[in-house]
Enzyme design. Structure first.
Site, mmCIF file in Angstrom:
data_model
loop_
_atom_site.group_PDB
_atom_site.id
_atom_site.type_symbol
_atom_site.label_atom_id
_atom_site.label_comp_id
_atom_site.label_asym_id
_atom_site.label_seq_id
_atom_site.Cartn_x
_atom_site.Cartn_y
_atom_site.Cartn_z
ATOM 1 N N GLU A 85 0.847 -1.204 0.000
ATOM 2 C CA GLU A 85 0.000 0.000 0.000
ATOM 3 C C GLU A 85 0.874 1.241 0.000
ATOM 4 O O GLU A 85 1.876 1.295 0.717
ATOM 5 C CB GLU A 85 -0.881 0.094 1.253
ATOM 6 C CG GLU A 85 -2.062 -0.830 1.289
ATOM 7 C CD GLU A 85 -2.915 -0.643 2.548
ATOM 8 O OE1 GLU A 85 -2.999 0.479 3.076
ATOM 9 O OE2 GLU A 85 -3.477 -1.652 3.002
ATOM 10 N N TRP A 121 -2.548 2.296 -3.179
ATOM 11 C CA TRP A 121 -3.784 2.352 -2.414
ATOM 12 C C TRP A 121 -4.543 3.571 -2.883
ATOM 13 O O TRP A 121 -4.118 4.660 -2.620
ATOM 14 C CB TRP A 121 -3.527 2.444 -0.898
ATOM 15 C CG TRP A 121 -4.836 2.375 -0.189
ATOM 16 C CD1 TRP A 121 -5.655 3.420 0.160
ATOM 17 C CD2 TRP A 121 -5.535 1.184 0.223
ATOM 18 N NE1 TRP A 121 -6.810 2.962 0.736
ATOM 19 C CE2 TRP A 121 -6.766 1.598 0.781
ATOM 20 C CE3 TRP A 121 -5.261 -0.189 0.142
ATOM 21 C CZ2 TRP A 121 -7.704 0.687 1.283
ATOM 22 C CZ3 TRP A 121 -6.195 -1.077 0.639
ATOM 23 C CH2 TRP A 121 -7.401 -0.636 1.203
ATOM 24 N N GLU A 146 -13.430 4.898 4.048
ATOM 25 C CA GLU A 146 -12.153 5.118 4.714
ATOM 26 C C GLU A 146 -12.397 5.121 6.218
ATOM 27 O O GLU A 146 -13.228 5.878 6.722
ATOM 28 C CB GLU A 146 -11.550 6.441 4.232
ATOM 29 C CG GLU A 146 -10.282 6.875 4.912
ATOM 30 C CD GLU A 146 -9.130 5.859 4.816
ATOM 31 O OE1 GLU A 146 -9.104 5.037 3.894
ATOM 32 O OE2 GLU A 146 -8.274 5.901 5.705
#
Ligand code: BGC
Length: 407
Positions: free
Chosen positions: A315, A353, A360
């Site tokens: 990520e 990412w 989120e």
């Protein structure tokens, strides 16, 4: 006559052959319709709800990733769908993930599959979650089931996502379910998750001798706020131990998964008897308020070199709803990854990412919605689930296609 300005020559930074390029997602953040986990059933934070309806739209979303020249993809399996009650396996959910992974493999993607990405089935949460040893055994049962049913499609196994962050946010800071505030519990959770990883490692290798198993750890670049302060330097050492040495010395891994987002200048304040994380004054920030500092990924990669394992960036990304900063963010971070490779760090892949704007993880008392922070290469209109490819996605697509960055 004025001298002609010199034209800058373009330079191409080529990545090693076979380098993996793609994006990462996690089940709860994109799938929608998950009802039986500890995030969807808590009432203190906004929940994911329908998310990006990726559960039903995965084929089109993967097609899009393919069009954007990705050759790898990371996703997570939702434990609460697969094992809604202890020992009860949901065949339909397993069939669903079978199709999802089969679809990725048929399109030629290399797959990274995360087994635990922050969410737990309600029954696991009820028995005390990861603070309880029982959960380590239960996790092992779940991993065994995945190995038996889906293992054939999994190229890289990411057992647990960011055990350090998970333990801190849920059990020490009280920001995420189960909203606990105990240093002791937080440490137990961290330790249990690493043990869960080791158990999973052995199990997966028993099924697949050549499996590649790792975990994704979030590692920031820590610097002392006052370079000469003894306490600031000490705090940096403590943070490096907690986030790098402890997890990687305690676990067996075939590769290192690095999730990297932050550059943190740490100031140890005696007055409050606690550390403070201070941002640079003139730094450029993301919508999350995180500093954009590409050199940080280079520094972290050099620190991870000593473990002698292949490294995949599992990520790296930015919350940027206008997409004004993301194109240069990607180019900047990718360039630093290149420099780390040139310094001998064995980096073999980069997963941005994330593919889609998605849920989120909100932080208690700070964020009122789970959808304000937009990390996607692809914008999602949550009213009608329409996808729109951002400029940054095209910038990244060129890097993926060329296996190179042109400056
Ligand atoms: C997590 C992701 C999250 C990202 C941005 C990482 O710590 O693994 O799930 O969306 O950070 O906050």
């Amino acid at each position: 006559m004025k001298p002609k300005p010199k034209r800058q020559k373009s330079r191409t930074l080529r990545f090693p052959k076979g380098f993996l390029w793609g994006a990462a997602t996690s089940a709860y953040q994109v799938e929608g319709g998950i009802a039986n986990n500890d995030w969807e059933t808590q009432v203190r934070l906004p929940r994911a709800g329908a998310a990006c309806d990726h559960y039903n739209r995965f084929e089109a979303d993967f097609k899009l990733a393919k069009k954007l020249n990705h050759n790898a993809h990371r996703l997570s399996l939702e434990w609460s769908r697969i094992e809604p009650d202890k020992g009860k396996w949901d065949e339909e959910a397993l069939r669903h993930y079978f199709h999802v992974l089969e679809n990725l493999k048929n399109q030629g993607f290399t797959t990274f599959v995360t087994l635990h990405h922050f969410t737990n089935p309600v029954w696991v949460a009820k028995q005390g979650g990861w603070a309880h040893k029982k959960t380590v055994d239960d996790f092992a049962d779940y991993v065994g089931k995945i190995a038996q049913t889906l293992g054939q499609f999994i190229d890289f196994w990411v057992t647990v996502n960011e055990p350090g962050i998970y333990a801190y946010m849920g059990y020490q800071g009280g920001f995420w379910p189960p909203f606990a505030k105990s240093i002791l519990k937080s440490f137990m959770v961290y330790r249990n998750m690493l043990e869960g990883h080791n158990r999973a490692y052995k199990l997966i290798h028993a099924y697949y001798h050549d499996a590649k198993v790792g975990l994704a750890q979030n590692v920031s670049y820590f610097r002392p706020f006052h370079p000469r302060s003894f306490f600031d330097n000490l705090e940096v050492k403590v943070q490096e131990f907690i986030n790098i040495d402890y997890p990687y010395r305690k676990t067996i891994c075939d590769f290192i998964g690095l999730n990297h987002y932050m550059y943190r200048r740490i100031h140890f304040s005696l007055w409050f008897w606690k550390k403070q994380v201070v941002r640079g004054r003139e730094a450029e920030l993301s919508d999350k308020g995180w500093e954009i500092y590409p050199r940080a990924v280079y520094e972290v990669l050099l620190k991870l070199k000593k473990f002698g394992k292949p490294i995949y960036i599992t990520e790296n990304g930015i919350a940027d709803s206008t997409d004004k900063k993301r194109p240069e963010f990607i180019r900047g971070y990718v360039k630093e990854v290149y420099h780390a490779i040139k310094r001998g760090v064995d980096v073999r892949g980069y997963l941005h990412w994330t593919l889609l704007d998605s849920y989120e993880w909100p932080v208690l008392k700070q964020e009122k919605t789970g959808y304000k922070m937009q990390f996607g290469l692809v914008k999602v209109d949550f009213k009608n689930q329409k996808r729109a490819v951002r400029k940054s996605a095209r910038v990244y697509a060129k890097i993926c296609k060329d296996n190179a960055l042109t400056l």
